[in-house]
Write an enzyme that holds these catalytic residues in place. Structure first.
Site, PDB file in Angstrom:
ATOM      1  N   ASP A   1       0.858  -1.483  -0.414  1.00  0.00           N
ATOM      2  CA  ASP A   1       0.067  -0.081  -0.245  1.00  0.00           C
ATOM      3  C   ASP A   1       0.827   1.234  -0.610  1.00  0.00           C
ATOM      4  OD1 ASP A   1      -2.470  -1.105   0.088  1.00  0.00           O
ATOM      5  OD2 ASP A   1      -3.096  -0.910   2.308  1.00  0.00           O
TER       6      ASP A   1
ATOM      7  N   ARG B   1       0.786  -1.253   7.587  1.00  0.00           N
ATOM      8  CA  ARG B   1       1.108  -0.686   7.142  1.00  0.00           C
ATOM      9  C   ARG B   1       1.902   0.183   8.042  1.00  0.00           C
ATOM     10  NH1 ARG B   1      -2.897   2.656   3.597  1.00  0.00           N
ATOM     11  NH2 ARG B   1      -0.348   3.763   2.882  1.00  0.00           N
TER      12      ARG B   1
ATOM     13  N   ARG C   1      -9.827   5.555  10.480  1.00  0.00           N
ATOM     14  CA  ARG C   1      -7.976   5.421  10.494  1.00  0.00           C
ATOM     15  C   ARG C   1      -7.475   6.418  11.775  1.00  0.00           C
ATOM     16  NH1 ARG C   1      -6.429   2.894   6.300  1.00  0.00           N
ATOM     17  NH2 ARG C   1      -7.673   1.567   5.937  1.00  0.00           N
TER      18      ARG C   1
ATOM     19  N   HIS D   1     -11.208   7.014   4.561  1.00  0.00           N
ATOM     20  CA  HIS D   1     -10.589   8.384   4.260  1.00  0.00           C
ATOM     21  C   HIS D   1     -10.808   9.371   4.804  1.00  0.00           C
ATOM     22  CE1 HIS D   1      -6.274   5.833   3.834  1.00  0.00           C
ATOM     23  NE2 HIS D   1      -6.331   6.710   5.660  1.00  0.00           N
TER      24      HIS D   1
ATOM     25  N   CYS E   1      -5.384   8.888  -3.843  1.00  0.00           N
ATOM     26  CA  CYS E   1      -4.283   8.658  -2.602  1.00  0.00           C
ATOM     27  C   CYS E   1      -3.004   8.301  -3.116  1.00  0.00           C
ATOM     28  CB  CYS E   1      -5.301   7.061  -2.517  1.00  0.00           C
ATOM     29  SG  CYS E   1      -6.697   7.254  -1.953  1.00  0.00           S
TER      30      CYS E   1
END
Ligand code: ARG
Length: 282
Positions: free
Chosen positions: A81, A106, A152, A181, A275
């Site tokens: 990612d 991540r 998140r 997000h 992103c």
């Protein structure tokens, strides 16, 4: 009196203007869907890595053709990612705040992006205390920061950003796991205009957005589901998923120049144009 009989003048389309930007991107060299941390990620769905790389390169070339600078960070194996550079941090006025990722998978991306900031000649680099996923959840509108929470980034990070940058931070609650997000549900078009999908936000946050941005572009569920709000605007040109057809029409009507891109492979991990793009603000 004859003036009364004349047709009302058509509302003038506002003149938009582009401002040159500096972006950071990470090639999807090691991209795959090997874990699922959002509803877009399906472990049974094959990803074409070569295609992902070609699509990413088209995005990079699109920015270059628009006259923007694009820096590229070296991708690391085992961090599929890492292509989603927006999550790597937040950079305003040459000052960087690093990311602290919510999911273990991540975590290692935080130090990787921090190391890039250290070598980028910025004024300062700060390692964050609280969990935050960078520009995934922090979007700058002129001298205001819009901040997402719910999936998140934690509210403590909103306070951290306000203290570090000395800019007012507006906390917004995300309620739909598909829009985990802030940058999947809201786009900053220019210094005073945003586009967003109201269904992604709590009732109170919707009211906040209505008060602050009465002229916002309102996107429908279809545009949001095409990840059309995961867009990158330079004030005039708006680079976004080619599937967000209605949103593109609305942007055109508002004087923007929408540029559709196909990022089908990266969408399998829940990301699109924004992103993949972190703005490095001088
Ligand atoms: N698979 C990634 C995750 O769930 C996608 C990140 C998308 N990035 C973004 N800025 N919305 O963390």
């Amino acid at each position: 009196m004859t003036a009364l009989l004349l047709p009302a003048p058509a509302a003038a389309t506002p003149q938009r203007s582009a401002r040159g930007r500096r972006y950071l991107m990470c090639p999807p060299t090691y991209f795959e869907v090997s874990y699922a941390i959002n509803p877009w990620m399906d472990l049974n769905c094959a990803v074409d890595v070569a295609l992902a790389n070609r699509q990413w390169e088209v995005l990079r070339q699109t920015y270059l053709a628009l006259g923007h600078d694009v820096d590229v960070i070296t991708p690391e194996p085992g961090l599929p990612d890492m292509v989603f550079a927006a999550n790597g941090g937040l950079v305003i006025e040459g000052r960087a705040m690093g990311a602290r990722f919510a999911y273990e998978e991540r975590h290692a991306e935080g130090p990787a992006y921090l190391a890039w900031f250290e070598g980028a000649g910025l004024k300062s680099v700060t390692d964050a205390v609280h969990v935050n996923e960078g520009e995934g959840d922090f979007l700058v509108v002129d001298d205001l920061v819009l901040a997402g929470t719910g999936f998140r980034t934690v509210p403590g990070a909103h306070a951290e950003v306000q203290e570090l940058f000395g800019m007012p931070v507006i906390s917004l609650e995300l309620i739909d796991p598909r829009f985990y997000h802030l940058d999947t549900a809201l786009t900053v078009l220019d210094e005073r205009t945003i586009a967003y999908y109201p269904g992604a936000f709590s009732e109170g946050s919707r009211e906040v957005l209505r008060r602050l941005f009465p002229d916002a572009v309102i996107a429908d569920h279809e545009d949001a589901a095409a990840l059309g709000l995961n867009a990158v605007s330079d004030g005039l040109n708006v680079v976004l998923s080619h599937g967000a057809v209605a949103l593109m029409d609305e942007l055109r009507a508002r004087g923007y120049n929408p540029i559709g891109v196909d990022l089908s492979e990266l969408t399998k991990a829940g990301g699109s144009a924004k992103c993949c793009t972190l703005e490095i603000r001088a």
